[in-house]
Structures are given as C-alpha cells and as structure tokens.
Design a protein around this motif. Sequence first.
Motif, short mmCIF file in Angstrom:
data_model
loop_
_atom_site.label_atom_id
_atom_site.label_comp_id
_atom_site.label_asym_id
_atom_site.label_seq_id
_atom_site.Cartn_x
_atom_site.Cartn_y
_atom_site.Cartn_z
N ARG A 113 2.65 5.70 -3.01
CA ARG A 113 1.59 4.75 -3.28
C ARG A 113 1.30 4.79 -4.77
N ARG A 129 -1.22 1.73 -11.81
CA ARG A 129 -1.40 0.27 -11.74
C ARG A 129 -1.77 -0.27 -13.12
N GLU A 130 -2.72 0.38 -13.78
CA GLU A 130 -3.17 -0.07 -15.10
C GLU A 130 -2.06 0.06 -16.14
N THR A 149 -1.05 4.80 -8.04
CA THR A 149 -2.41 5.24 -8.35
C THR A 149 -3.07 4.19 -9.23
N GLN A 150 -4.38 4.30 -9.41
CA GLN A 150 -5.08 3.37 -10.29
C GLN A 150 -4.55 3.50 -11.72
N LYS A 151 -4.32 4.72 -12.14
CA LYS A 151 -3.76 4.97 -13.48
C LYS A 151 -2.39 4.29 -13.62
N GLN A 199 0.60 -2.65 -15.48
CA GLN A 199 0.12 -3.98 -15.88
C GLN A 199 0.12 -4.14 -17.39
N ASP A 211 0.85 -1.19 0.00
CA ASP A 211 0.00 0.00 0.00
C ASP A 211 0.89 1.24 0.00
N GLU A 263 1.50 8.40 -6.17
CA GLU A 263 1.15 9.52 -5.29
C GLU A 263 2.27 9.64 -4.27
N TYR A 310 1.33 8.33 -12.04
CA TYR A 310 1.41 6.89 -11.83
C TYR A 310 1.59 6.55 -10.35
#
Length: 96
Positions: free
Chosen positions: A74, A80-81, A76-78, A84, A27, A59, A57
């Motif tokens: 940490r 992480r995507e 971010t969702q952006k 991946q 986290d 925070e 990408y």
Amino acid sequence: MSIIEGLNKNFENRVRLGLMSVLLVNDWVDFTEMKELLSVTDGNLASHSSALEKVEYIEIKKEFVGKKPKTSYRVTQKGREAFQRHLAALEKLLGN
C-alpha cells in the motif's frame, strides 16, 4: 534552477514507477497481482518494494492466509505526495 531538479531518484527505475502507479489507484495490492501487472520476477519485485519501503513510500504487510504467506503493498501518504511531486516535475519537463 535545473529542469530536472524536481525529479525523485527513487522513481527512476521502471519497476518502481510501475509499482507506485499501481498503488496510487488501488488500496492494497498483493504480491502475485503486482508481479503479474508489472511482468517482473519475484526477486525484482521484492528488491524494489523493499527500497520503496525503506524510504517510507510504501507499506508492506506480511500475513498468513490459512497456511500460506501473503504479502501486500500500500502507498503511504509520504509516498503519495513524493510521487505526485515527481509526476508534476515530469510534466513540467515535458512542457519545456
């Protein structure tokens, strides 16, 4: 279509690759722990983390614990995507 088309230029550096890998499975990770995990200098970590923050990408949280400054990271969702997708492109490249 090029076989390297899906690779993300933001993850070409080993420090950024390591930073994202650590953040994908944790986290919040603080500066000192990240620095030790990646075996990099303060300046190296600061410049690469800033570059990843700029493209949203990761925070970066700066706070004080007592009187000491503490920096944490940490994904971010952006981020992480994007990471991946980058890993999937690497796997595809290795599969060819």
